[in-house]
Design an enzyme around this catalytic site. Structure first.
Site, PDB file in Angstrom:
ATOM      1  N   ASP A  94      10.590   3.260   6.818  1.00  0.00           N
ATOM      2  CA  ASP A  94      10.315   1.841   6.976  1.00  0.00           C
ATOM      3  C   ASP A  94      11.649   1.132   7.166  1.00  0.00           C
ATOM      4  OD1 ASP A  94       9.764  -0.904   6.713  1.00  0.00           O
ATOM      5  OD2 ASP A  94       8.076  -0.521   5.387  1.00  0.00           O
ATOM      6  N   ILE A 125       0.834  -1.202   0.000  1.00  0.00           N
ATOM      7  CA  ILE A 125       0.000   0.000   0.000  1.00  0.00           C
ATOM      8  C   ILE A 125       0.870   1.254   0.000  1.00  0.00           C
ATOM      9  CG2 ILE A 125      -1.721   1.319   1.284  1.00  0.00           C
ATOM     10  CD1 ILE A 125      -2.794  -1.366   2.333  1.00  0.00           C
ATOM     11  N   ARG A 145      -4.699   0.712  10.987  1.00  0.00           N
ATOM     12  CA  ARG A 145      -5.323   0.137  12.172  1.00  0.00           C
ATOM     13  C   ARG A 145      -5.328   1.155  13.300  1.00  0.00           C
ATOM     14  NH1 ARG A 145      -6.908  -2.904   9.063  1.00  0.00           N
ATOM     15  NH2 ARG A 145      -6.843  -5.196   9.016  1.00  0.00           N
ATOM     16  N   GLY A 191     -10.560   0.041   2.337  1.00  0.00           N
ATOM     17  CA  GLY A 191     -10.282  -1.123   1.504  1.00  0.00           C
ATOM     18  C   GLY A 191     -11.484  -1.672   0.773  1.00  0.00           C
ATOM     19  N   ALA A 192     -12.631  -1.018   0.918  1.00  0.00           N
ATOM     20  CA  ALA A 192     -13.864  -1.521   0.312  1.00  0.00           C
ATOM     21  C   ALA A 192     -14.073  -0.913  -1.069  1.00  0.00           C
ATOM     22  CB  ALA A 192     -15.056  -1.191   1.209  1.00  0.00           C
ATOM     23  N   HIS A 232     -14.192   2.558   8.473  1.00  0.00           N
ATOM     24  CA  HIS A 232     -13.310   1.480   8.032  1.00  0.00           C
ATOM     25  C   HIS A 232     -13.683   0.990   6.628  1.00  0.00           C
ATOM     26  CE1 HIS A 232     -10.566  -1.917   9.725  1.00  0.00           C
ATOM     27  NE2 HIS A 232     -10.315  -1.695   8.437  1.00  0.00           N
ATOM     28  N   GLU A 261     -14.379  -0.857  17.143  1.00  0.00           N
ATOM     29  CA  GLU A 261     -15.283  -0.670  16.011  1.00  0.00           C
ATOM     30  C   GLU A 261     -16.515  -1.545  16.192  1.00  0.00           C
ATOM     31  OE1 GLU A 261     -13.069  -1.389  12.425  1.00  0.00           O
ATOM     32  OE2 GLU A 261     -11.690   0.269  12.785  1.00  0.00           O
ATOM     33  N   ASP A 316      -9.887   6.338   9.501  1.00  0.00           N
ATOM     34  CA  ASP A 316     -10.781   5.326   8.946  1.00  0.00           C
ATOM     35  C   ASP A 316     -10.853   4.086   9.826  1.00  0.00           C
ATOM     36  OD1 ASP A 316     -12.438   4.313   6.694  1.00  0.00           O
ATOM     37  OD2 ASP A 316     -10.800   2.862   6.450  1.00  0.00           O
TER      38      ASP A 316
END
Length: 214
Positions: free
Chosen positions: A90, A71, A152, A203-204, A200, A181, A176
């Site tokens: 990272d 991502i 997350r 990713g949908a 959330h 939740e 998000d």
């Protein structure tokens, strides 16, 4: 035992999350959320035309991308045409030769937080990343920094983040995902004028469903 095939589909929603991330960055930096909120209440809000209150273009800004997996790499690729300065943090990934040619910079997390106008989180949840956005790390950020989280909710200390947003210590946030939740009615994020909340859904997408099935 029942002849049902079970498959893991990692990366199935990477493009959906990356696109959503770009959308939320623009909504915050260009005051789309604020403009909608004012106009939906019948206020034309001429103040948003003023140089001291209007939004900023991405080519003026430094965007920090925390986590450089599937991502994070897509987000960086989508950001490049906007002309912003891009910082990546990272410890387990390296920039590509193309990234270096395009001016992407790799820094440690503290350096990224100090320099970025927008910080977007795309790291996995590990013992090292839980509550990585806390009072100490927020103190290192610019006073008008914007936080984007489509990963997350456990990556931040909700109390510290909500307090910083309420006090104007941060410029804004688009969130998000959350520790609990659905988001409970007692959430400190409700009612904050500088926060965009979504349930959330990063990713949908129709593509995510069909691609995962294929």
């Amino acid at each position: 035992a029942h002849g049902i095939t079970v498959a893991n589909t990692p990366g199935r929603n990477a493009s959906a999350v990356a696109e959503f991330t770009i959308g939320t960055i623009l909504a915050e930096t260009r005051k789309i959320r604020l403009g909608h909120g004012e106009l939906s209440q019948g206020n034309w809000c001429d103040d948003l035309y003023r140089a001291d209150t209007t939004g900023r273009e991405l080519k003026e800004l430094t965007v920090g991308v925390v986590g450089y997996g599937a991502i994070g790499r897509l987000v960086v690729g989508y950001l490049k045409p906007f002309g912003c300065k891009i910082i990546v943090s990272d410890p387990f990934a390296q920039l590509t030769a193309e990234d270096e040619t395009d001016g992407v910079v790799a820094l440690d997390l503290e350096g990224l937080m100090r320099q970025s106008d927008v910080i977007t989180l795309h790291t996995k949840v590990t013992p090292d990343t839980v509550n990585m956005i806390n009072a100490e790390s927020i103190a290192k950020m610019k006073n008008d920094a914007i936080i984007i989280n489509t990963t997350r909710g456990s990556l931040w200390d909700e109390t510290a983040l909500a307090s910083a947003l309420s006090d104007g210590r941060l410029g804004g946030a688009a969130l998000d995902t959350f520790m609990t939740e659905p988001l409970p009615e007692s959430s400190p994020f409700f009612g904050l004028p500088n926060v965009t909340l979504t349930p959330h859904i990063a990713g949908a997408s129709v593509y995510t469903v069909t691609y995962a099935a294929q």
